[in-house]
Scaffold this active site. Structure first.
Site, PDB file in Angstrom:
ATOM      1  N   LYS A 115       0.796  -1.220  -0.044  1.00 44.49           N
ATOM      2  CA  LYS A 115       0.028   0.020   0.012  1.00 44.49           C
ATOM      3  C   LYS A 115       0.910   1.267  -0.049  1.00 44.49           C
ATOM      4  O   LYS A 115       0.353   2.327  -0.672  1.00 44.49           O
ATOM      5  CB  LYS A 115      -1.099   0.013   1.079  1.00 44.49           C
ATOM      6  CG  LYS A 115      -2.046  -0.792   1.008  1.00 44.49           C
ATOM      7  CD  LYS A 115      -3.217  -0.664   1.708  1.00 44.49           C
ATOM      8  CE  LYS A 115      -4.407  -1.550   1.594  1.00 44.49           C
ATOM      9  NZ  LYS A 115      -5.592  -1.344   2.615  1.00 44.49           N
ATOM     10  N   LYS A 207      -5.050  -9.416  -7.473  1.00 50.10           N
ATOM     11  CA  LYS A 207      -6.241  -9.495  -6.665  1.00 50.10           C
ATOM     12  C   LYS A 207      -7.184  -8.567  -6.940  1.00 50.10           C
ATOM     13  O   LYS A 207      -7.065  -7.306  -7.456  1.00 50.10           O
ATOM     14  CB  LYS A 207      -5.621  -9.094  -5.165  1.00 50.10           C
ATOM     15  CG  LYS A 207      -6.568  -9.502  -3.989  1.00 50.10           C
ATOM     16  CD  LYS A 207      -6.011  -9.239  -2.692  1.00 50.10           C
ATOM     17  CE  LYS A 207      -5.938  -7.651  -2.359  1.00 50.10           C
ATOM     18  NZ  LYS A 207      -5.739  -7.344  -1.119  1.00 50.10           N
ATOM     19  N   LYS A 210     -10.541  -2.995  -4.395  1.00 50.05           N
ATOM     20  CA  LYS A 210     -11.519  -1.784  -4.492  1.00 50.05           C
ATOM     21  C   LYS A 210     -10.579  -0.687  -5.225  1.00 50.05           C
ATOM     22  O   LYS A 210     -11.356   0.283  -5.614  1.00 50.05           O
ATOM     23  CB  LYS A 210     -11.649  -1.292  -2.978  1.00 50.05           C
ATOM     24  CG  LYS A 210     -12.608  -2.094  -2.148  1.00 50.05           C
ATOM     25  CD  LYS A 210     -12.340  -1.661  -0.786  1.00 50.05           C
ATOM     26  CE  LYS A 210     -13.426  -2.519   0.260  1.00 50.05           C
ATOM     27  NZ  LYS A 210     -12.932  -2.487   1.680  1.00 50.05           N
TER      28      LYS A 210
HETATM   29  P1  TYM Z   1     -11.042  -4.660   3.640  1.00 48.20           P
HETATM   30  O1  TYM Z   1     -12.132  -3.931   3.595  1.00 48.20           O
HETATM   31  O2  TYM Z   1      -9.805  -4.713   2.754  1.00 48.20           O
HETATM   32  O3  TYM Z   1     -11.351  -6.428   3.126  1.00 48.20           O
HETATM   33  C1  TYM Z   1     -12.678  -6.780   3.785  1.00 48.20           C
HETATM   34  C2  TYM Z   1     -12.570  -8.333   3.597  1.00 48.20           C
HETATM   35  O4  TYM Z   1     -12.534  -8.699   2.287  1.00 48.20           O
HETATM   36  C3  TYM Z   1     -11.368  -9.757   2.083  1.00 48.20           C
HETATM   37  N1  TYM Z   1     -11.137  -9.565   0.629  1.00 48.20           N
HETATM   38  C4  TYM Z   1     -11.145 -10.518  -0.425  1.00 48.20           C
HETATM   39  N2  TYM Z   1     -11.088 -11.597  -0.177  1.00 48.20           N
HETATM   40  C5  TYM Z   1     -10.984 -12.477  -1.459  1.00 48.20           C
HETATM   41  N3  TYM Z   1     -10.670 -11.945  -2.560  1.00 48.20           N
HETATM   42  C6  TYM Z   1     -10.273 -10.727  -2.510  1.00 48.20           C
HETATM   43  N4  TYM Z   1      -9.966 -10.232  -3.671  1.00 48.20           N
HETATM   44  C7  TYM Z   1     -10.651  -9.774  -1.474  1.00 48.20           C
HETATM   45  N5  TYM Z   1     -10.256  -8.666  -1.104  1.00 48.20           N
HETATM   46  C8  TYM Z   1     -10.400  -8.189   0.056  1.00 48.20           C
HETATM   47  C9  TYM Z   1     -10.658  -9.287   2.946  1.00 48.20           C
HETATM   48  O5  TYM Z   1      -9.566 -10.466   3.122  1.00 48.20           O
HETATM   49  C10 TYM Z   1     -11.264  -9.133   4.125  1.00 48.20           C
HETATM   50  O6  TYM Z   1     -11.698 -10.131   4.860  1.00 48.20           O
HETATM   51  N6  TYM Z   1      -7.854  -5.493   7.332  1.00 48.20           N
HETATM   52  C11 TYM Z   1      -9.323  -5.681   6.896  1.00 48.20           C
HETATM   53  C12 TYM Z   1     -10.150  -5.101   7.883  1.00 48.20           C
HETATM   54  C13 TYM Z   1     -10.013  -5.407   9.350  1.00 48.20           C
HETATM   55  C14 TYM Z   1     -10.097  -6.639  10.175  1.00 48.20           C
HETATM   56  C15 TYM Z   1     -10.268  -6.155  11.360  1.00 48.20           C
HETATM   57  C16 TYM Z   1     -10.538  -7.820   9.553  1.00 48.20           C
HETATM   58  C17 TYM Z   1      -9.754  -4.388  10.432  1.00 48.20           C
HETATM   59  N7  TYM Z   1      -9.937  -5.166  11.462  1.00 48.20           N
HETATM   60  C18 TYM Z   1     -10.338  -7.327  12.350  1.00 48.20           C
HETATM   61  C19 TYM Z   1     -10.607  -8.876  10.696  1.00 48.20           C
HETATM   62  C20 TYM Z   1     -10.729  -8.526  11.706  1.00 48.20           C
HETATM   63  C21 TYM Z   1      -9.261  -5.647   5.475  1.00 48.20           C
HETATM   64  O7  TYM Z   1      -8.527  -6.023   4.801  1.00 48.20           O
HETATM   65  O8  TYM Z   1     -10.526  -5.114   4.910  1.00 48.20           O
END
Ligand code: TYM
Length: 345
Positions: A115, A207, A210
């Site tokens: 990032k 991947k 967003k």
């Molecule tokens: P975020 O918002 O980036 O992603 C949310 C969830 O979507 C999953 N994800 C995917 N899974 C499969 N294929 C993809 N291309 C893909 N892109 C995203 C992510 O793995 C995630 O599960 N850091 C976390 C947010 C967070 C969190 C936490 C999660 C903050 N605190 C505590 C669990 C527990 C995240 O990446 O969000």
């Protein structure tokens, strides 16, 4: 290890463009888990400001993720749905964890490297510290299981390292105060299924994300049937028909991705999809995938728009969730202060 009550926690950032990867890797599994466990699902708005602080649409995006949770089928009465910033103990415990985690641990985080890119000196301290806040989200509830996509694996390993070090550093105080041999659980990641890593529709080695500049690279949860169909029809493929065995997907990232998406949406295994579509041309497979994706995602998108038209209702759900989450977080934080030796009111 002390016994911890089973509890599921997970979070999604309100950074816009919620997509099929978020749905298959995370949200859909949140819905499945609520049948068998107590769950807390959080819209992590404090994480959302780590990459870009000023986001004019932050409120709307927070409501949109909430709407996606509800539209996908999460029950906010039986479980807890809220936004992170309404429960100040997340940020408070993160400070303690800043003093537990080592700089060397954070330096190894690949997501920060990706990032921050080449201009690392200019990344926010918050982006660097993101994993400590994430550990705090989970451990302030002593959550035992965390469903996430594969990209979050390393962050969950760090969460375990933080829990372990806190348990060790304060072993005497923890025992003395009656918490047994562990204050925090070593949380287990729940990563798996055929779509734990959904890839871009334009490039099967990247991947689905967003932040990809191409909207055609992802299916957004708010896309209508027309947009879903167009994006799948345009999705990159190769020239061969589909294989009939999983081994035949090796070195065919686009084919592997589309088969994984189909399996995720149909709730079956890749092998079952290949048993049905082995030797089929992509044109036939893609039409079946369009039908399936529209049938599964269309109603979610429609329900999201319906919910988004009533922000007052969404805010009430978040407020109620924050109150219930806050009661748990407050208790944990008071106990943490006692263990660490901070005098409290
Ligand atoms: P975020 O918002 O980036 O992603 C949310 C969830 O979507 C999953 N994800 C995917 N899974 C499969 N294929 C993809 N291309 C893909 N892109 C995203 C992510 O793995 C995630 O599960 N850091 C976390 C947010 C967070 C969190 C936490 C999660 C903050 N605190 C505590 C669990 C527990 C995240 O990446 O969000």
């Amino acid at each position: 290890m002390a016994d911890f009550k089973e509890l599921v926690f997970s979070g999604v950032q309100p950074t816009g463009n919620l997509h099929l990867g978020n749905y298959l890797g995370a949200i859909r599994r949140f819905v499945q888990l609520q049948e068998s466990r107590d769950c807390i699902y959080c819209v992590v708005d404090l994480h959302a400001i780590t990459a870009t602080l000023h986001q004019p649409d932050l409120r709307a995006q927070t409501r949109e993720v909430t709407a996606a949770f509800l539209a996908a089928g999460i029950d906010p009465k039986r479980h807890i749905v809220f936004n992170q910033s309404q429960v100040p103990q997340h940020a408070e415990l993160a400070w303690i964890f800043n003093c537990v985690a080592r700089i060397g641990w954070l330096n190894r985080m690949t997501q920060f490297k990706e990032k921050a890119g080449k201009d690392r000196e200019n990344a926010s301290v918050g982006l660097y510290d993101y994993p400590c806040l994430m550990a705090s989200d989970i451990l302030v509830y002593r959550a035992t299981h965390v469903p996430v996509g594969e990209d979050q694996k390393q962050h969950l390993e760090l969460t375990r390292d933080i829990a372990q070090k806190f348990n060790n550093d304060f072993a005497a105080e923890i025992a003395e105060r009656g918490f047994g041999d562990a204050f925090f659980p070593l949380t287990e990641p729940l990563i798996g299924g055929p779509a734990a890593r959904v890839m871009s529709l334009r490039d099967g080695t990247k991947k689905m994300s967003k932040s990809d500049a191409s909207d055609n690279s992802r299916i957004n949860l708010t896309d209508d049937a027309e947009a879903i169909a167009q994006k799948i029809r345009k999705a990159k493929t190769d020239a061969e028909p589909l294989p009939s065995e999983e081994a035949g997907l090796a070195k065919r990232p686009e084919a592997e991705n589309l088969v994984g998406i189909y399996a995720g949406l149909a709730d079956t295994a890749r092998a079952d999809v290949l048993a049905e579509f082995g030797n089929a041309q992509f044109s036939r497979f893609k039409s079946a995938l369009v039908d399936l994706a529209v049938a599964k995602l269309g109603p979610i998108g429609q329900e999201m728009s319906r919910l988004m038209a009533d922000p007052g209702h969404i805010d009430a759900v978040l407020g109620d969730g924050a109150e219930r989450a806050g009661a748990i977080a407050e208790r944990t934080m008071a106990e943490v202060k006692d263990v660490v030796g901070l005098i409290r009111r």
